[in-house]
Design an enzyme around this catalytic site. Structure first.
Site, mmCIF file in Angstrom:
data_model
loop_
_atom_site.group_PDB
_atom_site.id
_atom_site.type_symbol
_atom_site.label_atom_id
_atom_site.label_comp_id
_atom_site.label_asym_id
_atom_site.label_seq_id
_atom_site.Cartn_x
_atom_site.Cartn_y
_atom_site.Cartn_z
ATOM 1 N N GLU A 38 -50.520 39.631 -90.313
ATOM 2 C CA GLU A 38 -50.615 39.596 -91.347
ATOM 3 C C GLU A 38 -50.841 40.499 -92.996
ATOM 4 O O GLU A 38 -51.917 40.862 -93.370
ATOM 5 C CB GLU A 38 -50.440 38.319 -91.861
ATOM 6 C CG GLU A 38 -50.144 37.419 -93.418
ATOM 7 C CD GLU A 38 -48.362 37.982 -93.694
ATOM 8 O OE1 GLU A 38 -47.698 37.200 -92.545
ATOM 9 O OE2 GLU A 38 -48.158 37.911 -94.267
ATOM 10 N N THR A 82 -42.323 39.493 -95.875
ATOM 11 C CA THR A 82 -42.521 39.794 -94.350
ATOM 12 C C THR A 82 -41.229 39.389 -93.480
ATOM 13 O O THR A 82 -41.071 40.165 -92.600
ATOM 14 C CB THR A 82 -42.518 38.060 -93.543
ATOM 15 O OG1 THR A 82 -44.677 37.838 -93.947
ATOM 16 C CG2 THR A 82 -43.191 37.795 -92.074
ATOM 17 N N HIS A 199 -53.481 35.831 -94.548
ATOM 18 C CA HIS A 199 -52.392 35.497 -96.183
ATOM 19 C C HIS A 199 -52.895 34.989 -97.868
ATOM 20 O O HIS A 199 -54.045 34.929 -97.306
ATOM 21 C CB HIS A 199 -51.451 34.584 -95.424
ATOM 22 C CG HIS A 199 -49.839 34.617 -95.772
ATOM 23 N ND1 HIS A 199 -49.920 34.511 -97.733
ATOM 24 C CD2 HIS A 199 -48.398 34.911 -95.937
ATOM 25 C CE1 HIS A 199 -48.772 33.964 -98.097
ATOM 26 N NE2 HIS A 199 -48.253 34.932 -97.001
ATOM 27 N N ASP A 258 -46.980 44.481 -91.657
ATOM 28 C CA ASP A 258 -46.000 44.157 -92.518
ATOM 29 C C ASP A 258 -45.989 44.640 -94.073
ATOM 30 O O ASP A 258 -44.742 44.586 -94.324
ATOM 31 C CB ASP A 258 -45.307 42.661 -92.329
ATOM 32 C CG ASP A 258 -46.583 41.504 -93.407
ATOM 33 O OD1 ASP A 258 -47.430 41.979 -93.665
ATOM 34 O OD2 ASP A 258 -45.725 40.664 -93.556
ATOM 35 N N HIS A 259 -46.709 44.418 -94.729
ATOM 36 C CA HIS A 259 -46.895 44.473 -96.486
ATOM 37 C C HIS A 259 -48.066 44.182 -96.861
ATOM 38 O O HIS A 259 -48.937 44.113 -96.358
ATOM 39 C CB HIS A 259 -45.566 43.333 -97.173
ATOM 40 C CG HIS A 259 -45.762 42.313 -96.705
ATOM 41 N ND1 HIS A 259 -47.266 41.136 -96.995
ATOM 42 C CD2 HIS A 259 -45.059 41.325 -96.137
ATOM 43 C CE1 HIS A 259 -46.582 40.229 -97.032
ATOM 44 N NE2 HIS A 259 -45.830 40.325 -96.143
HETATM 45 C C1 GP9 Z 1 -44.985 32.256 -93.778
HETATM 46 C C2 GP9 Z 1 -45.219 33.792 -93.305
HETATM 47 C C3 GP9 Z 1 -45.234 34.053 -94.648
HETATM 48 O O1 GP9 Z 1 -43.972 32.108 -91.527
HETATM 49 O O2 GP9 Z 1 -44.493 35.269 -92.612
HETATM 50 O O3 GP9 Z 1 -44.564 35.050 -95.128
HETATM 51 P P1 GP9 Z 1 -44.830 35.979 -96.523
HETATM 52 O O4 GP9 Z 1 -45.283 35.547 -97.081
HETATM 53 O O5 GP9 Z 1 -45.505 37.305 -96.055
HETATM 54 O O6 GP9 Z 1 -43.526 36.915 -97.266
HETATM 55 MN MN MN Z 2 -46.100 37.973 -95.084
#
Ligand code: GP9
Ligand code: MN
Length: 443
Positions: A38, A82, A199, A258-259
């Site tokens: 993440e 995500t 996150h 992911d980003h």
């Molecule tokens: C939530 C997690 C976060 O399930 O995948 O999503 P994001 O805020 O990174 O798009």
């Molecule tokens: Mn994410």
């Protein structure tokens, strides 16, 4: 209608890159374990805070002879964050220019994604593990459309005693509990573990970390190093399990960021902290990453994220090929010996000599190994300076821009018109989303 589908097929067929025979099928029949890191950016690799490595486990993993990693690999997400990353990795089609494709189209659209392709062409069982609400990003429905056999959402995980994060449960607990479900999956399996500790707002208790506070005046920057370090320790524990259980021997593990975790407005603060000059993300910040002359070019450098494959016997090394999230699925399918020629995919195998090294961002900007086209400006990647292209270079860049526009526009059309319902690859049966029952337990 189906004529629109033909237009897309003409593009994807002509853009297809044939597999590299040195890698094709080398992971045939192996379990696939994908670890979604993440908000994890490439600059963290090799980065130190007060002399301590942020990611000691990943730093050693990428040096192993059986680990293949990419250090010029970019995320390509838009607003869907995500969910955009997941969409690109599962389908090799882009997210949308506004909103989240998973949320707006994920329930009713036809998908030909990794779970169903791997099931039908290579006999894989599929499962996702995520410690949060199954409804977030419409995953409950999208995963059915993608043909997943199992979705272990937050209901399958223990949320007591401070276990929860904002979007799931703490990564160490997440991996620990995931093992007991993973062990019951029919092999070979295709699986994805979604981590959540790293996150925004990057909060972690003193009980969960002893990593130094970076001491910048941005608490999110400081927290980011700590939660990334925690995620790295969680990975170390999970890999220790893979080794001790013997699962490592039968599995291809793939990790990806992911980003971004740091939004562009935090990058000036971050600039003063960047230490890992052997990391291209940092090395390409040619103005020495000082906050005062930070610009769009520097922001773009930081959009690199990790992509790492580990498997006993894999031909390893650090690969400098330029690519992005759109390219992962053809790369992965070719590794397990499934050719992608008849599939509708916008990326190309990163290991193929025919790979397209132009990396499209969702806003139509793009990066090539030599130039970055950002906000209408052309930057030379070597100097980081804006250049005025001569006629020859301008012609080349215009052609590349047309290619980027065409890919994004055709992918949008495919999604918005649900065109995949008009095309069935040879030997493929369309997914019936109603067949999945995610509330079942395996034990
Ligand atoms: C939530 C997690 C976060 O399930 O995948 O999503 P994001 O805020 O990174 O798009
Ligand atoms: Mn994410």
């Amino acid at each position: 209608d189906s004529a629109d589908m033909d237009t897309v097929l003409n593009y994807t067929k002509s853009h297809y890159a044939a597999p590299n025979q040195a890698y094709f099928g080398t992971a045939k029949g192996k379990n696939i374990i994908i670890i979604h890191l993440e908000s994890f950016q490439q600059f963290l690799i090799g980065q130190k805070v007060n002399g301590q490595e942020v990611t000691p486990f990943l730093n050693s993993l990428i040096k192993e002879k059986d680990t293949l990693s990419f250090d010029n690999f970019f995320h390509q997400v838009g607003i869907g964050k995500t969910s955009d990353a997941e969409n690109m990795l599962e389908t090799s089609t882009f997210g949308l220019s506004s909103g989240s494709l998973f949320s707006s189209l994920g329930t009713d659209n036809t998908f030909q994604g990794a779970p169903s392709l791997l099931q039908q062409y290579a006999g894989y069982t599929s499962a996702v593990f995520h410690g949060g609400s199954g409804n977030f990003w419409n995953r409950n429905n999208v995963y059915k459309s993608l043909g997943y056999n199992y979705f272990f959402d937050g209901n399958f995980y223990n949320h007591e005693d401070g276990a929860a994060t904002a979007y799931g449960i703490k990564d160490k607990l997440m991996f620990g509990e995931t093992i007991k479900y993973m062990e019951h999956l029919q092999q070979p399996f295709y699986s994805k573990i979604i981590t959540t500790s790293n996150h925004f707002p990057f909060f972690i208790t003193d009980q969960d970390t002893d990593f130094p506070d970076a001491g910048t005046d941005d608490t999110y920057v400081n927290g980011y190093f700590q939660t990334a370090h925690y995620l790295d320790s969680a990975l170390a524990e999970f890999f220790a399990y893979l080794k001790s259980s013997g699962l490592e021997q039968n599995s291809l593990v793939m990790l990806y960021g992911d980003h971004y975790g740091m939004s562009d407005d935090r990058n000036r603060t971050l600039a003063s902290m960047l230490t890992a000059t052997d990391n291209p993300t940092v090395a390409k910040l040619t103005n020495n990453a000082t906050a005062s002359d930070w610009d769009s070019f520097d922001d773009a450098q930081l959009q690199r994220v990790p992509l790492i494959f580990h498997m006993p016997g894999l031909k390893g090394g650090v690969n400098h090929t330029y690519g992005g999230e759109i390219d992962v699925l053809p790369t992965l399918l070719h590794l397990v010996g499934v050719d992608t020629q008849s599939f509708v995919q916008f990326g190309t195998d990163l290991l193929s000599s025919g790979h397209d090294t132009t990396v499209a961002f969702r806003n139509h900007d793009f990066v090539t190994p030599k130039y970055s086209l950002l906000n209408g400006k052309v930057y030379d990647n070597t100097t980081g300076e804006v250049v005025q292209p001569d006629a020859k270079l301008q012609t080349k860049l215009t052609t590349l821009q047309k290619g980027v526009d065409q890919a994004l526009d055709l992918s949008d059309e495919l999604a918005n018109k649900n065109l995949l319902r008009f095309y069935v690859p040879k030997g493929y049966t369309p997914v019936d989303p109603d067949q999945a029952n995610f509330s079942q337990s395996l034990a």
